[in-house]
Design a protein around this motif. Structure first.
Motif, mmCIF file in Angstrom:
data_model
loop_
_atom_site.group_PDB
_atom_site.id
_atom_site.type_symbol
_atom_site.label_atom_id
_atom_site.label_comp_id
_atom_site.label_asym_id
_atom_site.label_seq_id
_atom_site.Cartn_x
_atom_site.Cartn_y
_atom_site.Cartn_z
ATOM 1 N N LEU A 177 0.799 -1.219 0.000
ATOM 2 C CA LEU A 177 0.000 0.000 0.000
ATOM 3 C C LEU A 177 0.837 1.278 0.000
ATOM 4 O O LEU A 177 0.411 2.303 -0.541
ATOM 5 C CB LEU A 177 -0.934 0.027 1.218
ATOM 6 N N ASP A 211 -8.242 -1.494 -1.666
ATOM 7 C CA ASP A 211 -7.729 -1.646 -0.311
ATOM 8 C C ASP A 211 -7.231 -3.073 -0.112
ATOM 9 O O ASP A 211 -7.359 -3.921 -1.004
ATOM 10 C CB ASP A 211 -8.815 -1.297 0.711
ATOM 11 N N THR A 258 -9.462 -4.521 7.372
ATOM 12 C CA THR A 258 -9.305 -3.755 6.145
ATOM 13 C C THR A 258 -8.237 -2.692 6.325
ATOM 14 O O THR A 258 -8.275 -1.911 7.274
ATOM 15 C CB THR A 258 -10.626 -3.066 5.748
ATOM 16 N N GLU A 289 -6.718 0.510 4.439
ATOM 17 C CA GLU A 289 -7.090 1.411 3.358
ATOM 18 C C GLU A 289 -5.864 1.951 2.625
ATOM 19 O O GLU A 289 -4.857 2.288 3.252
ATOM 20 C CB GLU A 289 -7.907 2.583 3.908
ATOM 21 N N ARG A 290 -5.992 2.014 1.325
ATOM 22 C CA ARG A 290 -4.912 2.570 0.523
ATOM 23 C C ARG A 290 -4.804 4.061 0.794
ATOM 24 O O ARG A 290 -5.807 4.783 0.680
ATOM 25 C CB ARG A 290 -5.164 2.333 -0.958
#
Length: 268
Positions: free
Chosen positions: A116, A176, A262, A264-265
């Motif tokens: 990421l 993501d 999760t 997140e980018r």
């Protein structure tokens, strides 16, 4: 509660909260299911029996996961790009196998962090950071601490219990990353009967608990009759883009209560 890892020479289950299960293939004596009075002995990988001839498998100095040939690795050229969710091919470029005992969650977070953000942090540094903050006890990472290392390095994280398949695929479709908890035995052991979880039915034995953490990198629906889930599994020697049938993945995932972490980018 700690996560399991594939390790050719160490105890497969070594930590609080997870008990060893009966070999799903051979029904071998990983522990005596009739003895409900004590804690089963830790499982050695040499205790697993070969599903073909019943002989004991010695993983010894050259670990070779039982049934590894039955678990293919993702090859983008063999898939319909319109039927793939996520970026399993790109994610394979940052896969690595973790070396520390109980380090599957650390390995998953390290791979996701590099994917990421482009930041490559060594397993040793991540382990030290986690241990210093009480997120890693030397045997594993508790489920509620998975993702803390990513947050430490600036990645926003969200935990979902009871997540659905649709939620998981949505995470990947928007770019993501997803880390899940699952029962590694149900995806690593060939011939596992999804309907045969007899140990979990015994009183006093939580036989279906999760014991492993992996990064889910994609879904491949190229063959509608056999959809596959693609994993970067730092605990498997061939875990780079490991492909697992969807039904087997779902059965293994539900053993963690469908835990979804999760990542997140980061916005450009």
């Amino acid at each position: 509660m700690t996560w399991n890892t594939y390790d050719g020479g160490s105890n497969a289950y070594d930590g609080e909260g997870f008990e060893p299960a009966m070999d799903p293939v051979s029904g071998g004596d990983l522990f005596d299911p009739t003895d409900l009075t004590g804690t089963p002995d830790p499982v050695e990988w040499t205790d697993f029996l070969d599903p073909h001839d019943g002989a004991e498998i010695d993983h010894g100095d050259a670990p070779a996961l039982v049934g590894a040939a039955d678990l293919p690795n993702y090859v983008s050229a063999h898939s319909d790009p319109h039927a793939v969710v996520g970026d399993p091919g790109g994610a394979m470029g940052v896969w690595h196998q973790h070396t520390g005992e109980g380090g599957c969650a650390i390995g998953a977070q390290g791979m996701v962090l590099e994917y990421l953000t482009g930041e490559r942090v060594s397993e040793e540094q991540l382990t030290a950071e986690a241990a210093a903050r009480g997120w890693f006890d030397g045997a594993g990472t508790s489920p509620d601490a998975v993702g803390n290392l990513l947050e430490l390095h600036g990645v926003r994280v969200d935990h979902t219990e009871g997540a659905s398949l649709a939620q998981l695929q949505e995470v990947l479709s928007r770019g993501d990353a997803a880390i899940v908890g699952l029962d590694a035995d149900e995806i690593w052991a060939p011939g596992h009967d999804l309907a045969d979880d007899t140990v979990g039915d015994l009183p006093g034995i939580p036989g279906q608990d999760a014991n492993h953490a992996v990064w889910v990198t994609g879904f491949d629906h190229s063959d509608p009759a056999r959809p596959m889930v693609v994993l970067n599994d730092s605990g498997h020697p061939d875990g780079q883009g490991l492909m697992v049938p969807l039904d087997e993945f779902m059965d293994a995932w539900q053993d963690s209560g469908n835990l979804l972490v999760t990542a997140e980018r980061p916005e450009a």
